[in-house]
Scaffold this active site. Structure first.
Site, PDB file in Angstrom:
ATOM      1  N   PHE A 186       0.869  -1.189   0.000  1.00 37.97           N
ATOM      2  CA  PHE A 186       0.000   0.000   0.000  1.00 37.97           C
ATOM      3  C   PHE A 186       0.897   1.227   0.000  1.00 37.97           C
ATOM      4  O   PHE A 186       1.653   1.462   0.935  1.00 37.97           O
ATOM      5  CB  PHE A 186      -0.944   0.052   1.208  1.00 37.97           C
ATOM      6  CG  PHE A 186      -1.825   1.278   1.140  1.00 37.97           C
ATOM      7  CD1 PHE A 186      -3.001   1.263   0.401  1.00 37.97           C
ATOM      8  CD2 PHE A 186      -1.445   2.472   1.741  1.00 37.97           C
ATOM      9  CE1 PHE A 186      -3.789   2.406   0.283  1.00 37.97           C
ATOM     10  CE2 PHE A 186      -2.219   3.625   1.616  1.00 37.97           C
ATOM     11  CZ  PHE A 186      -3.391   3.585   0.883  1.00 37.97           C
ATOM     12  N   ASP A 202       9.369   3.161   1.980  1.00 34.86           N
ATOM     13  CA  ASP A 202       8.149   3.915   2.280  1.00 34.86           C
ATOM     14  C   ASP A 202       7.882   3.774   3.776  1.00 34.86           C
ATOM     15  O   ASP A 202       7.315   2.787   4.231  1.00 34.86           O
ATOM     16  CB  ASP A 202       6.978   3.378   1.453  1.00 34.86           C
ATOM     17  CG  ASP A 202       5.681   4.153   1.736  1.00 34.86           C
ATOM     18  OD1 ASP A 202       5.660   4.943   2.700  1.00 34.86           O
ATOM     19  OD2 ASP A 202       4.695   3.951   1.001  1.00 34.86           O
ATOM     20  N   LYS A 238       2.430  11.266   7.105  1.00 39.58           N
ATOM     21  CA  LYS A 238       1.631  11.014   8.317  1.00 39.58           C
ATOM     22  C   LYS A 238       2.177  11.728   9.565  1.00 39.58           C
ATOM     23  O   LYS A 238       2.032  12.928   9.673  1.00 39.58           O
ATOM     24  CB  LYS A 238       1.459   9.509   8.510  1.00 39.58           C
ATOM     25  CG  LYS A 238       0.581   8.914   7.390  1.00 39.58           C
ATOM     26  CD  LYS A 238       0.052   7.548   7.661  1.00 39.58           C
ATOM     27  CE  LYS A 238      -1.009   7.201   6.618  1.00 39.58           C
ATOM     28  NZ  LYS A 238      -0.729   6.022   5.800  1.00 39.58           N
TER      29      LYS A 238
HETATM   30  C1  LIG Z   1      -0.905   6.082   4.288  1.00 36.78           C
HETATM   31  C2  LIG Z   1       0.201   5.589   3.469  1.00 36.78           C
HETATM   32  C3  LIG Z   1       0.524   6.191   2.233  1.00 36.78           C
HETATM   33  C4  LIG Z   1      -0.312   7.284   1.611  1.00 36.78           C
HETATM   34  O1  LIG Z   1      -0.394   8.416   2.390  1.00 36.78           O
HETATM   35  P1  LIG Z   1      -1.544   9.502   2.079  1.00 36.78           P
HETATM   36  O2  LIG Z   1      -1.170  10.661   2.942  1.00 36.78           O
HETATM   37  O3  LIG Z   1      -2.838   8.860   2.483  1.00 36.78           O
HETATM   38  O4  LIG Z   1      -1.506   9.787   0.638  1.00 36.78           O
HETATM   39  C5  LIG Z   1       1.628   5.729   1.552  1.00 36.78           C
HETATM   40  N1  LIG Z   1       2.366   4.713   2.034  1.00 36.78           N
HETATM   41  C6  LIG Z   1       2.083   4.099   3.197  1.00 36.78           C
HETATM   42  C7  LIG Z   1       2.948   2.979   3.674  1.00 36.78           C
HETATM   43  C8  LIG Z   1       0.980   4.497   3.948  1.00 36.78           C
HETATM   44  O5  LIG Z   1       0.670   3.876   5.078  1.00 36.78           O
END
Ligand SMILES: *Cc1c(COP(=O)(O)O)cnc(C)c1O
Length: 426
Positions: free
Chosen positions: A146, A233, A274
């Site tokens: 994700f 990520d 985040k």
């Molecule tokens: C939440 C998330 C995203 C996307 O972040 P948004 O601010 O919702 O666009 C990307 N990568 C990971 C691992 C995430 O948990």
């Protein structure tokens, strides 16, 4: 209806149902206030927040340091665009790059934008530094990833709900099994145009899958061997969530402000979002060293809001809180307690198969099919008992409270969770 008028939960839900796109399926609770580890609904009922807005609110709701930084900056200057310099961005970039030991930062707003940015940097690096033929670069990704919701990102998702009928898809991605170094080496060996490997150190949305010990380190070594960028990520796992400042820090013993810059795995490109803002403001970032980041030149990439002075002020304050309050250490200690308590309970209960996670990013696996409503029903019961959590993928419930929790509060939450699970007879 005036925006100042008090609203009931029922009316608030009805308004969203009627006037909002139905792109989420929220738990039926309407929140109007938050403080630290707690949130309150419009009827005044208090809950422990065990989602933390998908780990954006690691520093706790409405942390006064972060809120004050935001208010002070909002009174002075909120947005200039990058057409001009502002007096906050450079300070922020210095602070964040020093914290994470990278040469440079590229500021964005949301996680998905930061992932897109990392992919673009990786491709440009492939053509200008690695010497790959134009339009031939490939990036390896993992199954069940994700990384956000943009067209390119969902192009390499394998979640049919996120993907179906949003084609045509973006080319240039190779999907391999997560936590499988042999699959990674095979993909690297057989595709000479690979320029990057994009990976979540723990797969959060997929259901908190923690890879085997040594996986990330092994993956980084393979990337080095094949001259491929290791792109981490850490949008969900970063900023102290997993008991270290970053999940890629591994078991490095230095936490918080004592970070030596020698983590278990040093990504070539690091993606943050985040909790980089403590949930106060959309702030994301991509970090890399000069040899990589310098492929980006004026006009190549940008964002009107990215790097705005409020984001810069909020980001510095939010990272400051993580260091000051030793949140990585707290997440580590509380996470150990959480899994120990649940592991003692699980054998007494047919309903839960296992608990897994790292730091305060954890999940329990419900002993039922993915299609069953059991996990949802448990979350509804937890809500009645004053704790908010959400299923991910049917039969998995993620538990990720703010990291400012105390041990007494955590034990209170464990007892709410166990008491709730005991009311479900199999
Ligand atoms: C939440 C998330 C995203 C996307 O972040 P948004 O601010 O919702 O666009 C990307 N990568 C990971 C691992 C995430 O948990």
């Amino acid at each position: 209806m005036s925006v100042l008028e008090k609203i009931t939960s029922k009316d608030a839900i009805a308004l969203e149902e009627k006037h909002g796109a139905h792109n989420y399926h929220p738990l039926p609770v309407v929140l109007s206030r938050g403080e630290g580890v707690f949130v309150w609904d419009v009827e005044g009922k208090k809950y422990y927040d065990f989602l933390s807005a998908y780990s954006a609110v690691n520093q706790g709701h409405c942390h006064p340091t972060i809120v004050n930084a935001m208010i002070d900056q909002a009174r002075k200057l909120s947005l200039t665009s990058r057409a001009f310099y502002n007096d906050m961005l450079g300070k922020y970039e210095k602070y964040v790059t020093e914290t994470f030991h990278f040469d440079k930062l590229l500021p964005m707003n949301t996680g998905a934008e930061a992932v897109e940015t990392a992919l673009k940097i990786c491709r440009k690096w492939a053509y200008e530094k690695k010497g790959i033929a134009e339009n031939a670069a490939e990036i390896i990704v993992c199954e069940n990833n994700f990384h956000g919701r943009t067209t390119t990102i969902i192009s390499f998702s394998n979640d049919p709900v996120a993907r179906k009928n949003f084609g045509p898809y973006t080319d240039g991605f190779i999907k391999i099994e997560y936590d499988n170094l042999m699959a990674l080496e095979e993909a690297l060996k057989t595709n000479e145009n690979v320029s990057g490997f994009l990976v979540e150190p723990i797969q959060g949305e997929a259901g908190v899958y923690v890879p085997s010990e040594g996986y990330l380190k092994g993956a980084k070594a393979l990337c080095e061997k094949y001259n491929v960028l290791f792109i981490a990520d850490e949008v969900q796992t970063g900023i102290a969530r997993t008991g270290r400042l970053l999940a890629t820090c591994g078991n490095c013993s230095c936490v918080d402000k004592h970070c030596s810059g020698e983590p278990e795995v040093k990504p070539d490109i690091l993606i943050l979002g985040k909790a980089l803002s403590g949930g106060a403001y959309p702030v994301s970032a991509v970090l890399a060293n000069d040899a990589i980041m310098n492929v980006i030149r004026p006009g190549n990439h940008g964002s009107t809001f990215g790097g705005n002075p409020i984001a810069a002020a909020v980001g510095m304050a939010a990272l400051g809180v993580v260091k000051e309050e030793k949140l990585a250490e707290n997440a580590y200690v509380l996470g150990e307690i959480f899994r120990k308590e649940l592991n003692e309970f699980i054998p007494t209960c047919d309903l839960v198969k296992s608990v897994r996670g790292k730091g305060l990013l954890n999940a329990i696996l419900i002993n039922d099919t993915e299609e069953s409503s059991t996990a949802w029903d448990i979350c509804m019961a937890l809500k009645e008992n004053g704790l908010l959590a959400k299923p991910t993928h049917g039969n998995i419930i993620r538990f990720a409270p703010p990291l400012v929790m105390t041990k007494a509060e955590l034990l209170d939450c464990v007892s709410i969770i166990i008491r709730t699970l005991q009311t479900f007879k199999q």
